[in-house]
Structures are given as C-alpha cells and as structure tokens.
Design an enzyme around this catalytic site. Sequence first.
Site, mmCIF file in Angstrom:
data_model
loop_
_atom_site.group_PDB
_atom_site.id
_atom_site.type_symbol
_atom_site.label_atom_id
_atom_site.label_comp_id
_atom_site.label_asym_id
_atom_site.label_seq_id
_atom_site.Cartn_x
_atom_site.Cartn_y
_atom_site.Cartn_z
ATOM 1 N N GLU A 184 0.808 -1.496 -0.454
ATOM 2 C CA GLU A 184 -0.107 0.087 -0.533
ATOM 3 C C GLU A 184 0.838 1.033 -0.278
ATOM 4 O OE1 GLU A 184 -3.470 2.311 2.822
ATOM 5 O OE2 GLU A 184 -2.395 0.640 3.818
ATOM 6 N N CYS A 212 -5.739 -3.365 2.639
ATOM 7 C CA CYS A 212 -6.044 -2.957 3.789
ATOM 8 C C CYS A 212 -6.352 -3.305 4.866
ATOM 9 C CB CYS A 212 -4.832 -1.823 4.561
ATOM 10 S SG CYS A 212 -3.841 -1.498 6.343
ATOM 11 N N LYS A 236 -10.018 2.199 -2.996
ATOM 12 C CA LYS A 236 -10.466 1.251 -2.133
ATOM 13 C C LYS A 236 -12.070 1.430 -1.448
ATOM 14 C CE LYS A 236 -9.010 0.991 3.000
ATOM 15 N NZ LYS A 236 -7.852 1.517 3.574
#
Length: 485
Positions: A258, A366, A314
């Site tokens: 990330e 994540c 995301k």
Amino acid sequence: MGLTPTFALQLLAALVAGGFTTLTASPFELWWLGPVAIALLYTGLHTLTPAQAALKGWLYGVALFASGTSWVYVSIHDYGYTGMPLAVFLTALFVAVLALFFAGTFWLYRRFFGPRWALLTFAGAWVLGEVLRTYLFTGFPWLLVGSSYVDSPLASWAPIGGVYLLSLFVVLTGTLGAELLRRQWWALAPIAVIWLAPLALPTLWTTPVDEPTRVALLQGNLPQLLKWTPEGQRVAANTYSNLTREVADNADLILWPETALPMMEHQAQPVLERVQANLPPGAALMTGIVQLDEQNRYFNSVIGVGNVEGSYQKEHLVPFGEYLPLESVLRGAINFFDLPMSSFTKGASEQAPMQAAGVSIGNAICYEIIYPQLVARRAADSEVIVTVSNDTWFGASIGPHQHLQMARLRALENGRYVVRATSNGITAIIDPRGELVDRAPQFETTYLTGEFYAMEGLTPFTRMGSWPTWLLAGLLLLPGLPRRR
C-alpha cells in the site's frame, strides 16, 4: 446498583473474560479460551438487572479492547504526532466507546430475554451484536470471537458460514459448557456435534486452475515518519526499484505494498516506467498508490504496469486515518487529525476485478481484509485475493499478527489464495485452507517469493455470504421471547 460480593465477582469475571478473548487471537492463539470467556460472561447473567448486565458487558469490552487493540496507542502517539497524555486519553476514549457495543448488547438481552432457552438466545444476541459492530458507524469487526479459530477444529465451518458461524459455535460451546458444569449432561451431545462434525466436512471447496503463478512480494520497511518527506520519496523509489530488479526474472507477478511510493500516481509515473522497462515480457507489477482525479479527489488505489489491466480504488476507508468524520469541526483541532493523506474519497462498491499475469484479481487494501462480506464479493468474481497494506502504523505491537490472522480466515472462507504485501510485515502467502505457505520476517527490507494457484469454484460462504448465519442468530432469539398471556 448495589455492589454486592456476588455482583463484584461477576464484574471481575467480565474483565478476565476480556483478557481471555484477546489471548485467543494471534500471536497468542489460545483459541480454547474462547468458550471459557463466554462461560464466564454467561454464568449468573440472568440474576442481574439490565443496568448491571450492561456494566458487565461494558467491562468485558474495556478489557478486550484495552488488551487487544493496544496498538491504537502506538498509531496515535508514535505516528500521529500526539503527546503521551493526549494519546492515552484518545486511546482510552476509543476503548470506552467500543465497549458500549457490548454494554448495549447485554442490556438489550437482559431487558427482553429471560432464562428460558438462555443458552440459545445468548448466542443469537452475541452474533447480532457482532454484526452491529461490523457495520454501525462504518464498523469495526476487529476481534470478532470467531476470527481466532482458523487453526482450530472448528475451521472447516468457515467456508460454510464464515466468521459469524464460527462465533456462533464458540458462544454456543461456552453456554453449553456452563450448563454442563451444572450437571446438565445432555449438553455434551450438541458440543460434540459442533466440534466433531467438521471432521466430515470438505477441507477444500475450490479447485486450482492450470499452472501456478510465480509471485514476488516486496517489503520496503521504510520508516513511517520519513515516508512522506522528499527524502522518503527518493528512498522508496530506489528501494522498490532495486528489489524489483532482483526478483523480476523469476516472477510472473510482482506486488508492492500500500502506497509503496509515497506520491501521487502522476508523480510516480517516471519511476514506474523505468521499472516497467526492465520487466520480462508478460510480467506484471501491481502497487498501491495515491490517485488524484480531475475533481481533486484522492483515492487509495492499486494500479499496475506491464501485463496488467484495470485498477482498484479502496471502498472501505478507515475513519480518522483516511477520512475525517465531522471534518469541518475536527480538522486542525489536534495534530492526529491532520495526518498525511487523511482526506481520501471512497471507491465504488462495484468494481471490475483487475487482470494481472493472466489471473483475475480480487483486491482488498489494508483494513478492507477484515470485512468478510466485502472480501466475499471480491472473491466471487476473481481467482485470487490480493491485499496490500501499510502495517507500519501498528509498530511492534500485536496488531500485524491479528491482521494476518483475519487475512488467513478470509482465504479459508472463500477458498482462495491470499497474497499479502505489507510495508514492514507481515508479508505472506496464504493458501485456500487458510494456512501460511510462507511469510517474510518483520521489520526487514526484503522480498518473499513463491507460487499461488488461481482457484475456481465458490464456497457456500462466497455464494451466500453471512446472511444465513445472521438469520439463524435471529431465529435463536425467538424461543426466549416473553410469552403473552
């Protein structure tokens, strides 16, 4: 609310149960303590008033989150530019507020349900409380009871009903165990069914496709406090470029973590173009990156170069870390609310899977990997789950171990390999049974190479999600509802 010796003992039991629940999770993995914790909470609960039950539930939540999410202090103090007294206060506030979920669950349970069929109704209420914690106020499904059972005899239930079914069976084991201690010997039968039935269940619901894909997972180990400085940008570009040169000839897919390059996508293009020029034909590179669109909106994204099609933005953002609730009020109030890259925009809920090295990719960035429904949606349209993360925020705490354990459960639930690249650990390859194929050491600049198979077919959980278990939990409440005259 008098504090009698008996009530005080129940409150002490709640604190002990909270600590026991943390010990079920990684890195301790004493999963057998889960039913013990439940039995401590369940025993004597029906002698309490709703207010007393709420206090018992709240103290359990305080003990659970104070011990199990102590990494929040590390994030706020070490990386959030916040002094120790304020960091302690904010961490305590975080713990106290999260514990209200258990206070509310226990209050509602005692307000509306009596001792009749309590061993069932308590389990149903518990699971519905976990569902509420997963989604209310953006949700926080960290330390769900069932998350610790990927290495237990219950693991084979996960591809059928997911983490909530595991939670349900752990809680039922605890309530049945409490009945067993009261010499209710009939409780042995359902306990045996819960724990022995998995022996007859399939260990794998999906099948591999064709040849394995060679993968290289890069771990740059860049200091978080240096990362977003000009020097940090230069170090990141050099580190990941050099690591990529080392692995390029032996990998079909190279994965950077990330925000591996701490810069906007357009700023990173020269670096990515130089790296792409040195990739073998047919090789693919995927990396986490920050995208900036024409409307000046920031997205936490995954993009690729080489043999890659598509991108991912995301969907489920972290409050306070990636966006600021009540921004007009809180922005600028304290340093923690002004972290770099804390104004992201969420991506669309429906995004086509990326294609890389001939494989269909389901992405989870994540924090997203802890959401079972979200990952199941990604898995349904893909052949492998790729997750990139920046676990530097956890420091040397237990957080990365818990994060990895939840990623393992997502692999087991969906019968998919999970390949996981993180900034400083724990980088890992996880097989469809939730077992670690290999992992890289933490806090080292290194890479992990290995293979994964694209998987076809769907587990029952991937097909149906958590709804059947949620419905079952609701039905378990019905026998305990008060009867009308």
